[in-house]
Write an enzyme that holds these catalytic residues in place. Structure first.
Site, PDB file in Angstrom:
ATOM      1  N   HIS A 204       0.820  -1.232   0.000  1.00  0.00           N
ATOM      2  CA  HIS A 204       0.000   0.000   0.000  1.00  0.00           C
ATOM      3  C   HIS A 204       0.843   1.265   0.000  1.00  0.00           C
ATOM      4  O   HIS A 204       0.320   2.363  -0.129  1.00  0.00           O
ATOM      5  CB  HIS A 204      -1.033  -0.010   1.137  1.00  0.00           C
ATOM      6  CG  HIS A 204      -0.504   0.241   2.514  1.00  0.00           C
ATOM      7  ND1 HIS A 204      -0.534   1.475   3.100  1.00  0.00           N
ATOM      8  CD2 HIS A 204       0.046  -0.592   3.423  1.00  0.00           C
ATOM      9  CE1 HIS A 204      -0.029   1.390   4.330  1.00  0.00           C
ATOM     10  NE2 HIS A 204       0.332   0.142   4.543  1.00  0.00           N
ATOM     11  N   CYS A 327       1.048   6.329  12.375  1.00  0.00           N
ATOM     12  CA  CYS A 327       0.914   5.337  13.425  1.00  0.00           C
ATOM     13  C   CYS A 327       0.945   5.961  14.800  1.00  0.00           C
ATOM     14  O   CYS A 327       0.501   5.369  15.766  1.00  0.00           O
ATOM     15  CB  CYS A 327       2.030   4.316  13.316  1.00  0.00           C
ATOM     16  SG  CYS A 327       2.305   3.853  11.631  1.00  0.00           S
TER      17      CYS A 327
HETATM   18  C1  LIG Z   1       4.077   1.858   6.539  1.00  0.00           C
HETATM   19  C2  LIG Z   1       5.328   1.404   7.161  1.00  0.00           C
HETATM   20  C3  LIG Z   1       5.360   0.192   7.880  1.00  0.00           C
HETATM   21  C4  LIG Z   1       4.135  -0.640   8.133  1.00  0.00           C
HETATM   22  O1  LIG Z   1       3.724  -1.293   6.976  1.00  0.00           O
HETATM   23  P1  LIG Z   1       2.307  -2.079   6.954  1.00  0.00           P
HETATM   24  O2  LIG Z   1       2.331  -2.828   5.695  1.00  0.00           O
HETATM   25  O3  LIG Z   1       1.277  -1.000   6.956  1.00  0.00           O
HETATM   26  O4  LIG Z   1       2.265  -2.959   8.134  1.00  0.00           O
HETATM   27  C5  LIG Z   1       6.572  -0.200   8.414  1.00  0.00           C
HETATM   28  N1  LIG Z   1       7.682   0.531   8.249  1.00  0.00           N
HETATM   29  C6  LIG Z   1       7.683   1.698   7.579  1.00  0.00           C
HETATM   30  C7  LIG Z   1       8.944   2.459   7.424  1.00  0.00           C
HETATM   31  C8  LIG Z   1       6.507   2.165   7.009  1.00  0.00           C
HETATM   32  O5  LIG Z   1       6.513   3.322   6.351  1.00  0.00           O
END
Ligand SMILES: *Cc1c(COP(=O)(O)O)cnc(C)c1O
Length: 388
Positions: A204, A327
């Site tokens: 995503h 987050c």
């Molecule tokens: C978005 C992100 C994640 C988490 O990824 P998900 O697929 O949403 O669990 C982890 N590390 C970084 C650096 C991110 O930008």
């Protein structure tokens, strides 16, 4: 407000699924819904073929072999897999990481430490958010079983010197993992060139669907499974394969090869925004490394205005940005990344992160430049501390 007037500039949080990726996924929800492990009839075999084609598309994007890629439910799972398995089954229980990692690295490490399963050392960063390779040399111990340092930071955009860091780990015989969520699909990422053993990515973040990602595991790298159950993913990641998700990610990977060429345009827009807002807003500072950075991100701190309040007002003008990490927004804690860069707590509260994508037209930069100073001036007018 009509939808066409909205500027979406929070592409580090998530990206709009590419309509072509959505279209590619559709049949795997409606007519080709077979289980990829059911190999005795056509629909199962079709699903398996689609899964493997997606794996090849993803592998091509990062210079890996298809059999080195394992599908997961996203980068959070990929990171947890690496950290938990290294701590639980590795003989060496010490991990080296950095102060600017995503929570999806720092929280699993904290959990493992709390339960006596691992120890970890956090490398500091300089004011631009860079890890010093010399610090890694000093931090690796006899019992270090893993180094995990992100490729580019999701809050400030700084690209870490992964090639140098991975070479140091390799010299000491320690496996190296990188969380590359913010670089895959945005800049060229080649696992061989970086010299990493493991890499996490998430669909995503590059115009694929949510809830699907992958772990690159270099051939010959030992890593016990994290999810136990069926024999999917070559006995390394149990659970019925998310075929539509993988298909969407594969398609997005294929499409992103051409979007990477849009990086310089986005980078020029970022500079235009910075030039505009820094000229119009007194007491504003830029975060992260202005040179060695991903092309689509600008992070600033504005004194005398709360980041959250700025976001609220910008939203009313149709501009969707964030304060840093999606987050942590909602918590009133200042960002651990900004604090690690030495930004004072009061100033860290006024952080704004603008992240563009290939879908943002050039004109968005001027619109952001026009809106931000008005919002900041209005908030400062109401602020008691600013007037002091
Ligand atoms: C978005 C992100 C994640 C988490 O990824 P998900 O697929 O949403 O669990 C982890 N590390 C970084 C650096 C991110 O930008």
């Amino acid at each position: 407000m009509s939808e066409t007037e909205i500027i979406y500039a929070d592409n580090a949080a998530t990206t709009r699924p590419d309509p072509e990726a959505v279209k590619a996924m559709e049949p795997y929800f409606t007519t080709r819904y077979g289980n990829a492990a059911s190999q005795y009839y056509d629909m199962g075999r079709q699903a398996k073929m689609a899964l493997e084609e997606s794996r090849a598309q993803l592998a091509a994007l990062i210079g890996a072999s298809p059999e080195e890629l394992y599908f997961t439910a996203g980068a959070t799972e990929s990171n947890n897999w690496v950290l938990h398995s290294a701590a639980l089954t590795g003989k060496k229980k010490h991990v080296v990481t950095s102060a600017v990692e995503h929570h999806a690295v720092l929280e699993p490490l904290e959990f493992l430490k709390k339960h006596g399963l691992a120890e970890y050392t956090v490398l500091p960063v300089d004011s631009l958010g860079r890890v010093d390779p010399g610090e890694l040399k000093k931090a690796i111990r006899e019992d270090t079983g893993l180094v995990s340092i992100m490729h580019a930071n999701n809050e400030i955009g700084t690209i870490e010197p992964i090639r140098e860091l991975a070479a140091i780990a390799r010299d000491r015989g320690v496996p190296f993992h990188t969380d590359a969520c913010q670089t895959v699909g945005k800049i060229r990422v080649d696992v061989g060139d970086l010299g990493v053993d493991m890499l996490s990515l998430s669909a995503h973040k590059f115009h694929g669907p949510k809830g699907v990602g992958a772990l690159y595991l270099k051939r010959g790298t030992r890593l016990a499974p994290f999810l136990h159950g069926g024999g999917q993913e070559n006995n390394r990641r149990a659970g019925t394969s998310n075929v539509p998700g993988a298909v969407g990610m594969g398609k997005a990977a294929e499409l992103s090869a051409k979007h990477i060429d849009d990086g310089p345009r986005q980078s020029a827009m970022i500079e235009e925004i910075w030039k505009g807002v820094s000229a119009a807003i007194p007491r504003i500072r830029r975060n992260g490394d202005p040179e060695t950075r991903i092309p689509n991100l600008l992070s600033v701190c504005v004194e005398g205005a709360e980041g959250e309040a700025i976001l609220g007002y910008l939203n009313m003008s149709g501009i969707q940005v964030s304060s840093g990490s999606a987050c942590t927004s909602g918590s009133l804690e200042p960002s651990h990344v900004l604090l690690a860069c030495g930004v004072p707590v009061e100033i860290a509260h006024g952080s704004i992160r603008i992240t563009l994508g290939h879908e943002n037209p050039d004109g968005d930069a001027a619109k952001i430049v026009a809106a931000m100073p008005k919002v900041v001036a209005r908030l400062r007018e109401m602020s008691v501390t600013w007037h002091e």
